[in-house]
Write an enzyme that holds these catalytic residues in place. Structure first.
Site, PDB file in Angstrom:
ATOM      1  N   PHE A 106      25.562   8.810   1.134  1.00 44.48           N
ATOM      2  CA  PHE A 106      25.290   7.893   2.254  1.00 44.48           C
ATOM      3  C   PHE A 106      24.575   8.598   3.393  1.00 44.48           C
ATOM      4  O   PHE A 106      23.909   7.959   4.206  1.00 44.48           O
ATOM      5  CB  PHE A 106      26.598   7.263   2.754  1.00 44.48           C
ATOM      6  CG  PHE A 106      27.383   8.118   3.711  1.00 44.48           C
ATOM      7  CD1 PHE A 106      28.289   9.058   3.245  1.00 44.48           C
ATOM      8  CD2 PHE A 106      27.206   7.998   5.085  1.00 44.48           C
ATOM      9  CE1 PHE A 106      29.004   9.852   4.132  1.00 44.48           C
ATOM     10  CE2 PHE A 106      27.920   8.782   5.975  1.00 44.48           C
ATOM     11  CZ  PHE A 106      28.824   9.717   5.493  1.00 44.48           C
ATOM     12  N   LYS A 107      24.734   9.919   3.467  1.00 39.29           N
ATOM     13  CA  LYS A 107      24.133  10.638   4.598  1.00 39.29           C
ATOM     14  C   LYS A 107      22.608  10.547   4.587  1.00 39.29           C
ATOM     15  O   LYS A 107      21.966  10.843   5.585  1.00 39.29           O
ATOM     16  CB  LYS A 107      24.586  12.095   4.607  1.00 39.29           C
ATOM     17  CG  LYS A 107      26.064  12.242   4.962  1.00 39.29           C
ATOM     18  CD  LYS A 107      26.455  13.696   5.179  1.00 39.29           C
ATOM     19  CE  LYS A 107      27.877  13.828   5.686  1.00 39.29           C
ATOM     20  NZ  LYS A 107      28.874  13.646   4.630  1.00 39.29           N
ATOM     21  N   ASP A 108      22.024  10.126   3.458  1.00 40.17           N
ATOM     22  CA  ASP A 108      20.577   9.925   3.413  1.00 40.17           C
ATOM     23  C   ASP A 108      20.106   8.951   4.497  1.00 40.17           C
ATOM     24  O   ASP A 108      19.043   9.145   5.081  1.00 40.17           O
ATOM     25  CB  ASP A 108      20.159   9.376   2.041  1.00 40.17           C
ATOM     26  CG  ASP A 108      20.126  10.464   0.970  1.00 40.17           C
ATOM     27  OD1 ASP A 108      19.808  11.620   1.297  1.00 40.17           O
ATOM     28  OD2 ASP A 108      20.413  10.141  -0.208  1.00 40.17           O
TER      29      ASP A 108
END
Ligand SMILES: *Cc1c(COP(=O)(O)O)cnc(C)c1O
Length: 431
Positions: A106-108
């Site tokens: 999700f950090k993308d």
């Protein structure tokens, strides 16, 4: 929109300054001076809006006139350039799959938005910006990928040698160009200490412009609310969802709470934690008392003193209104492994250890609140944690097509000892 420091002793700044600085000079976190309110017509409109338009509508008040409409529309388009499906697992529980981005985490989303904003702002300055991060795995890959080839910005990533998974290491070390991987002969704590020390070194900072890319940066934190809206667009039930977020530094859940404050329908939040249980204990007894961090199999959440928690307290004002909207649960490694195995056996769905923590916490909530339904944020692809998934299910997770090329690419890292001076002399090379 202006941002004030929760430290209370620094002047308000605009989005541009908050993004470039990361943390306020008084060491406080930046927080918007006002949270946008979405009225009924706006909510009805965003429920069916296409994602680029929705993302622009939600983000532009936060950015103000620091970035032109044309540029911000391009940035949000590039930020959400992959699928974020809400996939049912059982009749009560769905999974918001946030792992279809370039580094399968999700950090993308936050890293892509922040990198493009910082790249934009660096064009208006002279001299390069050096983004310095320590990673135990996931953050580094997302930041490396997000900043790859962004003009005017170099990224230096410290990671502990031999302590990140094979996919994670390749994501850090194969890009090259403006992405520099430092393989530290030590553990993650050493990496963090070296980074902290560099940020405190006035001599170094007079020579090199250093900034951080962790979730305290408003440009990484705020765009994370977009996928709570994407989930709502896909939500088919009449009553609003209970949302369970695997939490470490609490940036992800705090972004969801911003969307909820603006008006997004969410019945309840669950902060799903591993053995690092500072927040569950705080909600129970009112004492905020971090213990030393404990290593677990959901290691991206091995955080004892979550930096974004002050923002959550700011949103709610006091513990009582917080407990009205937030439940928090601590899940052991044994329960995590058991959940991966059981859910796979019963439903065929393969969770990663972080998603499994979220799943069990949500399942327990629904057991005591019959009739409610919700979703977990599945924060990483199971292939990033192959040992835990294999131990639980006996399956070796196939590497998705998309990551295969980097698995074959050549690793390029600079080995350095776990000493502050070693990092300093490396960074002086950017002066
Ligand atoms: C970073 C991370 C988390 C924790 O997110 P926070 O915003 O720090 O609470 C959870 N799961 C995975 C896979 C992560 O990489």
């Amino acid at each position: 929109m202006t941002y004030r420091s929760l430290g209370g002793a620094s002047p308000d700044v605009d989005f541009r300054t908050a993004t470039i600085q990361g943390q306020a000079p008084d060491k406080g976190l930046y927080f918007p001076t006002e949270i946008p309110r979405w009225d009924k017509p706006f909510l009805n409109a965003i429920k069916t809006m296409d994602r680029d338009e929705m993302a622009w509508q939600v983000m532009h008040p936060y950015v103000g006139d620091c970035i032109s409409e044309v540029d911000l529309r391009r940035i949000v388009h590039e930020t959400l350039d992959f699928n974020i499906p809400l996939v049912p697992i059982t009749p009560e529980i769905a999974s918001l799959e946030l792992f279809h981005g370039p580094t399968l985490a999700f950090k993308d989303v936050g890293a892509r938005f922040m990198s493009r904003c910082l790249g934009h702002f660096s064009q208006e300055r002279s001299g390069r910006i050096v983004v310095l991060v320590a990673t135990s795995g996931d953050t580094g890959g997302a930041v490396a990928n997000g900043f790859f080839d962004v003009d005017g910005v170099d990224v230096v990533i410290l990671y502990p040698s031999g302590k990140v998974s094979p996919v994670q290491e390749k994501q850090l070390t194969t890009l090259g160009r403006n992405i520099h991987a430092l393989e530290v002969d030590g553990n993650f704590d050493d990496c963090q200490r070296m980074v902290k020390q560099a940020f405190m070194d006035a001599d170094l900072k007079s020579k090199v412009f250093l900034t951080s890319a962790n979730s305290i940066n408003v440009a990484r934190w705020l765009p994370q609310q977009l996928y709570y809206i994407l989930a709502w667009q896909q939500w088919q039930q009449h009553q609003p969802p209970v949302v369970s977020v695997p939490s470490g530094n609490f940036g992800n859940i705090c972004a969801g709470m911003m969307a909820w404050s603006s008006g997004l329908p969410i019945a309840h939040f669950i902060a799903a934690c591993n053995a690092n249980d500072t927040v569950p204990r705080f909600l129970n007894d009112g004492h905020y008392a971090p213990n030393p961090a404990i290593a677990t199999i959901s290691n991206a959440m091995d955080v004892a003193d979550p930096s974004n928690f002050v923002r959550i307290l700011e949103i709610f004002g006091n513990r009582q209104s917080l407990t009205g909207q937030l439940h928090s649960e601590s899940i052991t490694d044994a329960e995590t492994t058991d959940t991966i195995a059981r859910v796979h056996r019963e439903t065929g769905y393969l969770l990663d250890p972080h998603g499994a923590v979220g799943y069990l916490a949500l399942e327990r909530w629904i057991r005591t609140h019959p009739g409610q339904q919700g979703y977990i944020l599945e924060t990483a692809h199971p292939v990033k944690f192959p040992d835990s998934v294999e131990a639980a299910t006996g399956l070796s997770v196939p590497i998705p097509e998309k990551v295969r090329p980097i698995m074959e690419a050549e690793k390029k890292s600079t080995e350095i000892p776990a000493r502050d001076e070693a990092l300093k002399s490396y960074l002086e090379g950017f002066a």
